[in-house]
Design a protein around this motif. Structure first.
Motif, PDB file in Angstrom:
ATOM      1  N   LEU A  66       0.850  -1.190   0.000  1.00  0.00           N
ATOM      2  CA  LEU A  66       0.000   0.000   0.000  1.00  0.00           C
ATOM      3  C   LEU A  66       0.879   1.230   0.000  1.00  0.00           C
ATOM      4  O   LEU A  66       1.769   1.379   0.847  1.00  0.00           O
ATOM      5  CB  LEU A  66      -0.916   0.022   1.230  1.00  0.00           C
ATOM      6  N   HIS A  67       0.617   2.125  -0.956  1.00  0.00           N
ATOM      7  CA  HIS A  67       1.357   3.388  -1.062  1.00  0.00           C
ATOM      8  C   HIS A  67       0.350   4.530  -1.148  1.00  0.00           C
ATOM      9  O   HIS A  67      -0.672   4.413  -1.835  1.00  0.00           O
ATOM     10  CB  HIS A  67       2.256   3.385  -2.301  1.00  0.00           C
ATOM     11  N   VAL A  68       0.652   5.629  -0.469  1.00  0.00           N
ATOM     12  CA  VAL A  68      -0.266   6.774  -0.386  1.00  0.00           C
ATOM     13  C   VAL A  68       0.370   8.017  -1.010  1.00  0.00           C
ATOM     14  O   VAL A  68       1.521   8.354  -0.723  1.00  0.00           O
ATOM     15  CB  VAL A  68      -0.622   7.070   1.094  1.00  0.00           C
ATOM     16  N   ALA A  69      -0.389   8.700  -1.868  1.00  0.00           N
ATOM     17  CA  ALA A  69       0.000  10.013  -2.404  1.00  0.00           C
ATOM     18  C   ALA A  69      -1.170  10.954  -2.156  1.00  0.00           C
ATOM     19  O   ALA A  69      -2.193  10.865  -2.836  1.00  0.00           O
ATOM     20  CB  ALA A  69       0.331   9.924  -3.887  1.00  0.00           C
ATOM     21  N   HIS A  70      -1.046  11.858  -1.185  1.00  0.00           N
ATOM     22  CA  HIS A  70      -2.162  12.695  -0.761  1.00  0.00           C
ATOM     23  C   HIS A  70      -1.913  14.146  -1.144  1.00  0.00           C
ATOM     24  O   HIS A  70      -2.066  14.513  -2.308  1.00  0.00           O
ATOM     25  CB  HIS A  70      -2.381  12.502   0.748  1.00  0.00           C
ATOM     26  N   THR A  71      -1.511  14.986  -0.187  1.00  0.00           N
ATOM     27  CA  THR A  71      -1.330  16.400  -0.533  1.00  0.00           C
ATOM     28  C   THR A  71      -0.128  16.622  -1.451  1.00  0.00           C
ATOM     29  O   THR A  71      -0.052  17.659  -2.112  1.00  0.00           O
ATOM     30  CB  THR A  71      -1.185  17.271   0.733  1.00  0.00           C
ATOM     31  N   ASN A  72       0.793  15.666  -1.501  1.00  0.00           N
ATOM     32  CA  ASN A  72       1.861  15.771  -2.495  1.00  0.00           C
ATOM     33  C   ASN A  72       1.314  15.597  -3.906  1.00  0.00           C
ATOM     34  O   ASN A  72       1.816  16.206  -4.862  1.00  0.00           O
ATOM     35  CB  ASN A  72       2.987  14.787  -2.218  1.00  0.00           C
ATOM     36  N   ALA A  73       0.246  14.788  -4.053  1.00  0.00           N
ATOM     37  CA  ALA A  73      -0.412  14.673  -5.356  1.00  0.00           C
ATOM     38  C   ALA A  73      -1.322  15.869  -5.622  1.00  0.00           C
ATOM     39  O   ALA A  73      -1.531  16.250  -6.779  1.00  0.00           O
ATOM     40  CB  ALA A  73      -1.211  13.376  -5.435  1.00  0.00           C
ATOM     41  N   ASP A  74      -1.878  16.461  -4.559  1.00  0.00           N
ATOM     42  CA  ASP A  74      -2.649  17.696  -4.728  1.00  0.00           C
ATOM     43  C   ASP A  74      -1.770  18.788  -5.330  1.00  0.00           C
ATOM     44  O   ASP A  74      -2.211  19.559  -6.189  1.00  0.00           O
ATOM     45  CB  ASP A  74      -3.173  18.194  -3.370  1.00  0.00           C
ATOM     46  N   ARG A  75      -0.549  18.889  -4.857  1.00  0.00           N
ATOM     47  CA  ARG A  75       0.350  19.988  -5.224  1.00  0.00           C
ATOM     48  C   ARG A  75       1.081  19.748  -6.545  1.00  0.00           C
ATOM     49  O   ARG A  75       1.683  20.670  -7.110  1.00  0.00           O
ATOM     50  CB  ARG A  75       1.366  20.167  -4.094  1.00  0.00           C
ATOM     51  N   ALA A  76       1.025  18.527  -7.059  1.00  0.00           N
ATOM     52  CA  ALA A  76       1.824  18.154  -8.225  1.00  0.00           C
ATOM     53  C   ALA A  76       1.327  18.823  -9.504  1.00  0.00           C
ATOM     54  O   ALA A  76       0.228  19.362  -9.567  1.00  0.00           O
ATOM     55  CB  ALA A  76       1.812  16.632  -8.392  1.00  0.00           C
ATOM     56  N   ASP A  77       2.162  18.748 -10.540  1.00  0.00           N
ATOM     57  CA  ASP A  77       1.801  19.220 -11.881  1.00  0.00           C
ATOM     58  C   ASP A  77       2.119  18.107 -12.880  1.00  0.00           C
ATOM     59  O   ASP A  77       3.293  17.860 -13.169  1.00  0.00           O
ATOM     60  CB  ASP A  77       2.588  20.481 -12.240  1.00  0.00           C
TER      61      ASP A  77
END
Length: 287
Positions: free
Chosen positions: A96-107
């Motif tokens: 299980l891997h999580v991408a949360h606010t780092n994915a929100d901020r990504a481009d």
């Protein structure tokens, strides 16, 4: 087949952990770095329904937007619902891997995917990331429509193009006002009201709008023509799963990994039914 450590390295290149908010919990929750990965499932929520879906699919990796453990815990006992998810994952050799606010901020990130689902042209971030010299990363997006539509029409577009939920789309503002520019933010967005005001847009589409912040926002006469559109939290973030899966597909092709990448269509929005009011007339509260 790539090892989990190789796939995680690729995901962390897309969404570096340092882009996450300080309170967030992102990264790998369970998984052996040396295990091989052939099949990946993307989902919004790491709940038992999506964990069971990963088991049925034969996935080796589940990637979710929401963290399993956002706050500290003292147990992963299977008698708790989060512990049971962990036990199920480990017993079936699923990472299980999580991408949360780092994915929100990504481009591109969560709000780019939301804008794409609504057929909006992204102009810039709503809240630019000061660490990005190109000015493309950040929270939310300011977008333009190809041609003006009314608030009512834009709400109908959102209801038709986002995944169906019991809530649908709630609207605050004049339904017949014209919309040319829109701010969007996947997930909870009423903390961004000041940035929305400063953006000078005609509407703001997000999720989890609370009574008092929304009422105070609409009561500000200087911005009374700006409409609010409140969608279900899960629905505003699900489009990112398709974007993220496409990004991993491209990486897989480039490295010759031949991964099988899937997107969960399981609805994990917690609301399951909606009873509409019998009238929209302002007749006052019941006596």
């Amino acid at each position: 087949m790539p090892r989990l450590s190789e796939v995680i390295a690729a995901l962390e290149n897309l969404w570096p952990a340092e882009w996450a908010e300080s309170w967030d919990a992102v990264g790998t929750v369970v998984g052996d770095p040396d295990q091989e990965v052939a099949r990946v499932l993307f989902a919004v929520d790491p709940v038992q329904e999506t964990v069971d879906e990963a088991v049925r699919l034969g996935a080796d990796l589940l990637v979710t937007h929401h963290p399993l453990y956002l706050r500290g815990t003292t147990t992963v006992a299977a008698s708790t619902f989060k512990g049971r998810a962990v036990h199920t994952l480990i017993k079936n050799d699923i990472a299980l891997h999580v991408a949360h606010t780092n994915a929100d901020r990504a481009d591109p990130g969560v709000s780019d995917a939301l804008a794409g689902a609504l057929d909006l042209r992204v102009v810039r971030p709503l809240v630019p990331d000061p660490s990005d010299p190109h000015g493309r990363r950040g929270l939310g997006r300011v977008c333009a429509l190809d041609h003006p539509v009314t608030v009512r029409e834009f709400a109908a577009r959102a209801a038709a193009r986002l995944p169906a939920t019991a809530q649908g789309i709630r609207v605050a503002g004049d339904p017949e006002a014209l919309v040319r520019t829109v701010a969007v933010s996947g997930g909870s967005g009423d903390s961004l009201f000041d940035d929305v005001r400063a953006a000078g847009v005609d509407a703001f589409l997000t999720a989890d709008l609370r009574h008092h912040p929304a009422a105070e926002f609409m009561a500000d006469r200087a911005h009374s023509s700006l409409a609010l559109l409140d969608a279900a939290h899960w629905a505003t973030e699900w489009p990112w799963c398709e974007l993220a899966a496409a990004q991993l597909d491209e990486i897989s092709d480039r490295h010759g990994w031949d991964l099988r990448v899937h997107v969960s269509k399981t609805v994990t929005d917690p609301w399951t039914a909606h009873a509409a009011s019998t009238t929209t007339d302002s007749l006052g509260a019941p006596n």
